[in-house]
Design an enzyme around this catalytic site. Sequence first.
Site, mmCIF file in Angstrom:
data_model
loop_
_atom_site.group_PDB
_atom_site.id
_atom_site.type_symbol
_atom_site.label_atom_id
_atom_site.label_comp_id
_atom_site.label_asym_id
_atom_site.label_seq_id
_atom_site.Cartn_x
_atom_site.Cartn_y
_atom_site.Cartn_z
ATOM 1 C CD GLU A 234 15.092 -22.841 30.290
ATOM 2 O OE1 GLU A 234 16.175 -22.156 29.678
ATOM 3 O OE2 GLU A 234 15.636 -24.460 31.080
ATOM 4 C CD GLU B 156 -5.234 -33.769 42.530
ATOM 5 O OE1 GLU B 156 -6.036 -34.070 42.197
ATOM 6 O OE2 GLU B 156 -4.101 -33.889 41.613
#
Length: 292
Positions: free
Chosen positions: A77, A108
């Site tokens: 954004e 992970e």
Amino acid sequence: MTELADPRYRDIDTWDDETALRAMLEGQMAALAAIAPALPEMADVVAAAAPRLRAGGRLVYAGAGTSIRVAVQDGIELGPTYDWPEARTLYLIAGGEAALMLGIEGAEDNAEDGRAQVADNGIGPDDVVIGLAASGRTPFTVAVIEAARVTGALTVGIACNAGAPLCAVAEHGILAATGAEAIAGSTRMKAGTAQKAILNLLSTQIMLRLGHVHRGLMVDMRPQNIKLRGRATGMVATLAQVDDATAQAALETASWQIKPAILVAQGYDLPAARAALDAAQGVLRNVAGAQV
């Protein structure tokens, strides 16, 4: 704590819908409240990050699973909202870009991949590296922060468990102790909400410090559609104290860049407007002689 089963929610699957939703909403509100103790540390992060980013550094997000998905939502954004260059926003993702859409088994836990991504992307002293992990123990993310700190980068760890290794290895550890989830271990809920809110606050305040906001307005946004061009025209008219027609003409002259358009509307020619902004490091308030 984020992995514990809270006995209060043991029978949540038998509750009526409104009661269950209300209980989960209360958890979301508690997650936001858990951020408040971290505000002083977050202010220190902003103060340390702004000079590096002003000098050309990159804003780097690192994590796995929900954490990196939240981070990508924040980072993506910044371009349309503040004209932050996409080339200076980087994501170090456990399992690679495919892991944004799919669960990649074991990604992970791959600390070596974390270290390799730091090296492959040339992380250095001007970069700001933010690692996120609800548990604060994700091997990939901890390894990224450890490796990035060795390069001299500013490192930030965001976690939701006290005593998290991620916060310990980072130069700045940000803790939001959100506690057990209504659905045990579902850290996309309270922990995810806290992480997103922390990133909202950090990235917005960094953009404020870099001069991308003036009088509460997004003066570096990209007016890419009719609605946003109308908003841009209103900004220029308000800040330059001119009518809409003059504001729009100035925006057209400045290729729809709001800050130079404000100065053009006040009588600058475009090269002088750009030079004045460069001299003020892009901060409109610091432009000598401008009435803003």
